[in-house]
Design an enzyme around this catalytic site. Structure first.
Site, PDB file in Angstrom:
ATOM      1  N   HIS A  37       0.839  -1.210   0.000  1.00 60.37           N
ATOM      2  CA  HIS A  37       0.000   0.000   0.000  1.00 60.37           C
ATOM      3  C   HIS A  37       0.872   1.258   0.000  1.00 60.37           C
ATOM      4  O   HIS A  37       0.536   2.247  -0.648  1.00 60.37           O
ATOM      5  CB  HIS A  37      -0.895   0.044   1.244  1.00 60.37           C
ATOM      6  N   LEU A 187       4.782  -9.531  -1.764  1.00 61.19           N
ATOM      7  CA  LEU A 187       4.232  -9.169  -0.459  1.00 61.19           C
ATOM      8  C   LEU A 187       2.755  -9.498  -0.388  1.00 61.19           C
ATOM      9  O   LEU A 187       2.007  -9.183  -1.315  1.00 61.19           O
ATOM     10  CB  LEU A 187       4.388  -7.656  -0.286  1.00 61.19           C
TER      11      LEU A 187
HETATM   12  O1  PAF Z   1      -7.525  -4.661  -3.021  1.00 63.37           O
HETATM   13  C1  PAF Z   1      -8.245  -4.292  -2.076  1.00 63.37           C
HETATM   14  O2  PAF Z   1      -7.763  -3.927  -1.001  1.00 63.37           O
HETATM   15  C2  PAF Z   1      -9.762  -4.310  -2.222  1.00 63.37           C
HETATM   16  O3  PAF Z   1     -10.171  -5.364  -3.009  1.00 63.37           O
HETATM   17  C3  PAF Z   1     -10.323  -2.963  -2.746  1.00 63.37           C
HETATM   18  C4  PAF Z   1      -9.819  -2.666  -4.135  1.00 63.37           C
HETATM   19  C5  PAF Z   1      -9.939  -1.851  -1.800  1.00 63.37           C
HETATM   20  C6  PAF Z   1     -11.853  -3.046  -2.801  1.00 63.37           C
HETATM   21  O4  PAF Z   1     -12.410  -3.302  -1.561  1.00 63.37           O
END
Ligand code: PAF
Length: 292
Positions: A37, A187
């Site tokens: 992320h 990851l």
């Molecule tokens: O990849 C994710 O974390 C989820 O599938 C998303 C794209 C946020 C949708 O809930």
């Protein structure tokens, strides 16, 4: 970083950013943020003036209530990380606002046919409809923006690109390269469930993909056998190891050639691991002529 806990605050924040002439970068997540992320947020920070991270554990994409309830929700750590990374807004909407009719079946949904039924969709019926529905709603509240998603979930990315095209949503989708451990392992929050021997077995996936990406060109069946061989050598139970069209995700055959995607699902220690990478395929006849 400013936390926006209602849809109207979130909608107003992005509307006002655009009114100031600022571009909006969006990183949709379910929280429990990790280095994958972080890479998405950094890419958004680099390309856009104002960055919105959404944290919403979407009940529509979970197979069982247990999985949903056990999903980690470390909100304060996530907010602190967003602050460090220079995120402007974190939207944390409530289930009651995102899906007012949940948990009845009367929830409006977005279905991306075919793409949603292949590969991971076969294992998790309804999963990609849940993802497509929530992502459409997130786009609808955010408005015009550039949205960042990881290539690790390649099928999810394909589903999202398709819905943006089909519904002409004012969103530019950017796929970001998978973040890997130094030995190549992609990851994933599931990696912590691997034993130490499982951790080495799991390298079979990234090794098979890097072999395909770096070595000579092969036909589809040669690429498939190479993946299977490397996965077997690492004692990985194969879910699938296929060469597919990068947009439709349909399996390629030996008639096809050009740039494709190799996708793998492997099971180690009972944990389902996914990885994928680019592969350039040559025609089966060329490959025979080259004496492979
Ligand atoms: O990849 C994710 O974390 C989820 O599938 C998303 C794209 C946020 C949708 O809930």
């Amino acid at each position: 970083v400013q936390q926006l806990s209602t849809l109207s605050l979130w909608r107003d924040a992005t509307r006002q950013a655009r009114a100031r002439g600022q571009s909006v970068g969006l990183v949709p997540t379910m929280g429990a943020l990790h280095r994958g992320h972080e890479a998405l947020i950094t890419a958004a920070r680099e390309r856009c003036d104002e960055v919105v991270v959404t944290i919403f554990v979407n009940p529509l994409q979970f197979g069982s209530r247990d999985d949903l309830e056990l999903y980690p929700r470390p909100l304060s750590a996530d907010l602190a990380l967003c602050e460090t990374l220079g995120v402007d807004f974190v939207a944390t909407p409530a289930v009651s606002e995102m899906w007012p009719n949940y948990p009845t079946s009367e929830v409006t949904s977005v279905v991306v046919p075919a793409l949603s039924d292949l590969w991971e969709g076969e294992q998790r019926p309804g999963h990609f409809t849940g993802v497509a529905s929530v992502v459409t709603k997130i786009f609808s509240v955010t408005g015009e923006c550039t949205a960042f998603f990881g290539e690790k979930d390649f099928q999810q990315l394909a589903v999202i690109r398709r819905l943006v095209d089909d519904l002409a949503l004012p969103v530019t989708v950017v796929g970001c390269a998978t973040v890997r451990e130094s030995d190549g392992l992609a990851l994933s929050s599931r990696n912590v469930r691997l034993s130490s021997s499982g951790r080495s077995q799991a390298l079979g996936l990234s090794r098979a993909l890097s072999e395909l990406a770096t070595s000579q060109r092969r036909s589809v069946s040669e690429a498939r056998s190479l993946m299977q061989q490397l996965l077997k050598e690492h004692d990985v139970q194969i879910g699938y190891a296929e060469v597919v069209d990068p947009l439709t995700l349909r399996a390629w055959s030996d008639e096809d050639h050009g740039d494709a995607r190799a996708i793998i699902a492997g099971i180690v220690d009972g944990v389902r691991l996914l990885d994928n990478g680019p592969v350039t395929i040559m025609r089966a006849e060329e490959s025979r002529a080259a004496g492979h």
